[in-house]
Scaffold this motif. Structure first.
Motif, PDB file in Angstrom:
ATOM      1  N   VAL A  15       0.851  -1.347  -0.109  1.00  0.00           N
ATOM      2  CA  VAL A  15       0.089  -0.049  -0.072  1.00  0.00           C
ATOM      3  C   VAL A  15       1.022   1.336  -0.234  1.00  0.00           C
ATOM      4  O   VAL A  15       0.452   2.252  -0.324  1.00  0.00           O
ATOM      5  CB  VAL A  15      -0.902   0.015   1.249  1.00  0.00           C
ATOM      6  CG1 VAL A  15      -1.998  -1.056   1.307  1.00  0.00           C
ATOM      7  CG2 VAL A  15      -0.359   0.004   2.558  1.00  0.00           C
ATOM      8  N   LEU A  19      -2.219   2.009  -4.562  1.00  0.00           N
ATOM      9  CA  LEU A  19      -3.640   1.562  -4.059  1.00  0.00           C
ATOM     10  C   LEU A  19      -4.415   1.168  -5.552  1.00  0.00           C
ATOM     11  O   LEU A  19      -5.671   0.950  -5.283  1.00  0.00           O
ATOM     12  CB  LEU A  19      -4.372   2.346  -3.231  1.00  0.00           C
ATOM     13  CG  LEU A  19      -3.881   2.905  -1.819  1.00  0.00           C
ATOM     14  CD1 LEU A  19      -4.753   3.848  -1.223  1.00  0.00           C
ATOM     15  CD2 LEU A  19      -3.553   1.551  -1.010  1.00  0.00           C
ATOM     16  N   CYS A  22      -6.597  -2.191  -5.156  1.00  0.00           N
ATOM     17  CA  CYS A  22      -7.589  -2.162  -4.159  1.00  0.00           C
ATOM     18  C   CYS A  22      -9.126  -1.967  -4.718  1.00  0.00           C
ATOM     19  O   CYS A  22      -9.364  -1.368  -5.830  1.00  0.00           O
ATOM     20  CB  CYS A  22      -7.424  -1.217  -3.160  1.00  0.00           C
ATOM     21  SG  CYS A  22      -6.240  -1.332  -2.039  1.00  0.00           S
ATOM     22  N   TRP A  30      -7.648   1.994   3.300  1.00  0.00           N
ATOM     23  CA  TRP A  30      -5.949   2.034   3.487  1.00  0.00           C
ATOM     24  C   TRP A  30      -5.784   3.703   3.285  1.00  0.00           C
ATOM     25  O   TRP A  30      -4.679   3.982   4.172  1.00  0.00           O
ATOM     26  CB  TRP A  30      -5.484   1.640   2.205  1.00  0.00           C
ATOM     27  CG  TRP A  30      -5.227  -0.025   2.606  1.00  0.00           C
ATOM     28  CD1 TRP A  30      -5.875  -0.923   1.921  1.00  0.00           C
ATOM     29  CD2 TRP A  30      -4.291  -0.683   3.412  1.00  0.00           C
ATOM     30  NE1 TRP A  30      -5.276  -2.188   2.471  1.00  0.00           N
ATOM     31  CE2 TRP A  30      -4.525  -1.919   3.579  1.00  0.00           C
ATOM     32  CE3 TRP A  30      -3.415  -0.062   4.387  1.00  0.00           C
ATOM     33  CZ2 TRP A  30      -3.540  -2.908   4.269  1.00  0.00           C
ATOM     34  CZ3 TRP A  30      -2.722  -1.018   5.451  1.00  0.00           C
ATOM     35  CH2 TRP A  30      -2.985  -2.242   5.417  1.00  0.00           C
TER      36      TRP A  30
END
Length: 62
Positions: A15, A19, A22, A30
């Protein structure tokens, strides 16, 4: 994180790089988590040591 052993592998989530992998819920989690904890995490990570992506942390030695 504090081990001096060269055999010890530290794995952290990717992360810190991106990202893009995701979904929206994960991305929102996050972003909030890193906004609150990034400084604390950076203080305990030894930047002189190599780290690996935690997605690949299940390494087994015979």
């Amino acid at each position: 994180m504090f081990s001096e052993s060269k055999e010890h592998i530290v794995c952290i989530s990717n992360v810190f790089k991106s990202l893009n992998w995701c979904n929206e819920n994960s991305k929102n989690y996050w972003i909030k988590y890193l906004n609150l904890n990034r400084g604390k995490i950076y203080k305990i990570i030894n930047k002189k040591k190599n780290t690996m992506n935690s997605s690949y942390s299940t390494l087994y030695r015979p």
